[in-house]
Design an enzyme around this catalytic site. Structure first.
Site, mmCIF file in Angstrom:
data_model
loop_
_atom_site.group_PDB
_atom_site.id
_atom_site.type_symbol
_atom_site.label_atom_id
_atom_site.label_comp_id
_atom_site.label_asym_id
_atom_site.label_seq_id
_atom_site.Cartn_x
_atom_site.Cartn_y
_atom_site.Cartn_z
ATOM 1 N N SER A 181 -0.899 4.586 -4.846
ATOM 2 C CA SER A 181 -1.638 3.327 -4.910
ATOM 3 C C SER A 181 -1.130 2.447 -6.060
ATOM 4 O O SER A 181 0.053 2.110 -6.068
ATOM 5 C CB SER A 181 -3.128 3.674 -5.045
ATOM 6 O OG SER A 181 -3.928 2.578 -4.750
ATOM 7 N N HIS A 231 -6.840 6.634 2.330
ATOM 8 C CA HIS A 231 -6.165 6.212 1.096
ATOM 9 C C HIS A 231 -6.127 7.267 0.004
ATOM 10 O O HIS A 231 -5.280 7.201 -0.892
ATOM 11 C CB HIS A 231 -6.797 4.931 0.550
ATOM 12 C CG HIS A 231 -5.968 4.259 -0.492
ATOM 13 N ND1 HIS A 231 -4.738 3.686 -0.211
ATOM 14 C CD2 HIS A 231 -6.137 4.101 -1.828
ATOM 15 C CE1 HIS A 231 -4.216 3.194 -1.323
ATOM 16 N NE2 HIS A 231 -5.040 3.425 -2.317
#
Ligand SMILES: *[C@@H]1O[C@H](CO)[C@@H](O)[C@H](O)[C@H]1NC(C)=O
Ligand SMILES: *[C@@H]1O[C@H](CO)[C@@H](O)[C@H](O)[C@H]1NC(C)=O
Ligand SMILES: *[C@@H]1O[C@H](CO)[C@@H](O)[C@H](O)[C@H]1NC(C)=O
Ligand SMILES: *[C@@H]1O[C@H](CO)[C@@H](O)[C@H](O)[C@H]1NC(C)=O
Length: 397
Positions: free
Chosen positions: A167, A371
């Protein structure tokens, strides 16, 4: 009158539910790993951990952990927003750090400025000087990464390292490659787990949060709050209160988590949830969050927006310019999940087109891949890590 009693009734049911369920499910059984720090986790899972402090050009003191291996090419791991070095060890024997060590890799794990272990500066006090928190994603890429990379290279007396970032841990490499192009040559391959650059194509609730951004900023400014989610902050106290009681915590906070990250209950089971909540979220600056909100509202992957006047001085343009992704010439591998709500695939397709040297663009096979699965998922040693290894082997020779 009627309206009032309806509210009372609602409150009664709500509070009753909360307290009754708490009576049933407290005391909690906090897993040991929820309370261990990086070194303790590493030791528990059979690793030798060496701690280093790295000072950036602008005075931040960053913690950098080394789990030494017998290969000459080091691998640097960087975490996402509100996260810390701990994240890469939370799966214990099946975590990425332990996996890479099994193959002999020399693993380095950093905590970037403001995060747990790196809330330190040569002159500024994070608790007293708001200037400590005056950094966005830009400064992490521009100052932290060069300091970390140069430290690892000189420690090992090598010219290049390999990297993997989750990320924000990969966003900062696009900032680095675009603003300090000489660093492109110091990276063999940057493996992006959940690539984050362009931030478009959102649905609620993330879409709603983005639209509410200015309001949230206003509220935080009113409270004079420059640090987000400090380990001793009011948010932390609330998270501990609501999320750590056994059973209730997973139901209450797990729901919020999945609605943001994407539902993948099999990969993120209650036992792991209670480990994670002991480590995540940790501190960052409000300005980092604000930078991401600006990028989302702008549509392009842009520098921090200081407002017309200051933009003119800093960028010679009234609006913040986009980062020049054509200048990010390092090899990049992009791994993306179909169920990643933080990062819709369309954004990664666009990034894939903008970067000149994409070694691999891989959409993960697992439909529910979200995610956070990259680092916290239960079966990543089967679904993901072999691909990481393949990239490292290909570019390490
Ligand atoms: C981890 O905890 C141990 C025991 O409290 C402590 O000695 C060590 O300094 C801690 N390490 C870090 C990196 O905080
Ligand atoms: C390097 O370390 C790995 C894992 O610890 C081990 O399996 C391998 O035999 C070692 N290789 C050499 C050359 O020492
Ligand atoms: C924060 O950092 C920016 C960019 O480096 C700088 O221009 C600004 O003066 C700083 N703000 C404060 C309050 O010091
Ligand atoms: C972006 O980087 C490329 C490659 O270094 C360069 O050719 C180009 O001129 C840059 N574009 C801008 C707008 O600076």
């Amino acid at each position: 009158m009627r309206f009032k009693s309806a509210i009372h009734l609602f409150l009664f049911i709500f509070l009753n539910k909360l307290f009754v369920s708490q009576q049933i499910f407290v005391p909690n059984e906090r897993p040991e790993d929820a309370g261990l720090n990086f070194t303790q986790l590493g030791n528990k899972y059979g690793q030798t951990v060496i701690e280093h402090n790295v000072v950036t050009e602008d005075g931040y003191i960053l913690k950098l952990f080394n789990i030494p291996g017998n290969r000459s090419v080091p691998v640097l791991l960087t975490h996402g927003i509100l996260d810390s070095a701990d994240t890469f060890l939370l799966r214990g024997h099946t975590s990425l750090v332990v996996y890479l060590r099994k193959f002999g890799y020399d693993v380095w794990v950093a905590s970037v400025r403001g995060a747990r272990y790196s809330r330190r500066h040569v002159t500024l006090d994070p608790d007293k000087d708001s200037e400590f928190w005056n950094f966005s994603v830009h400064e992490i890429g521009y100052y932290d990464l060069p300091a970390l990379i140069d430290f690892v290279l000189s420690w090992n007396a090598v010219d290049k390292l390999s990297a993997a970032g989750h990320s924000q841990g990969n966003t900062i490499y696009y900032v680095l490659g675009a603003t300090r192009p000489e660093y492109n040559d110091k990276v063999n391959i940057m493996i992006a787990l959940g690539p984050i650059s362009y931030l478009n194509h959102y649905k609620p609730p993330i879409h709603t949060i983005i639209k509410l951004g200015p309001l949230i900023d206003h509220v935080l400014t009113t409270f004079n709050q420059e640090e987000l989610f400090g380990d001793n902050s009011i948010y932390r106290t609330e998270i501990n209160k609501f999320c750590t009681p056994y059973e209730v915590g997973y139901a209450l906070c797990g729901e919020a988590f999945f609605s943001l990250a994407g539902y993948d209950v099999e990969e993120f089971e209650p036992a792991m949830f209670y480990v994670v909540i002991g480590h995540f979220p940790t501190s960052t600056s409000k300005k980092v969050a604000k930078h991401y909100l600006q990028i989302a509202n702008n549509g392009d992957f842009v520098y921090y927006d200081y407002g017309q006047e200051k933009n003119l001085k800093l960028y010679n343009s009234e609006t913040p310019p986009p980062y020049n992704l054509s200048a990010v010439t390092m090899n990049v591998a992009l791994f993306v999940g179909k169920n990643d709500r933080v990062n819709p695939i369309e954004n990664v397709r666009r990034l894939n087109k903008a970067l000149p040297n994409v070694a691999q663009f891989k959409i993960m096979d697992r439909e529910k891949f979200n995610h956070m699965d990259y680092i916290w998922g239960r079966h990543m040693y089967e679904y993901l890590f072999p691909y990481i290894l393949e990239m490292l082997e290909r570019f390490n020779s």
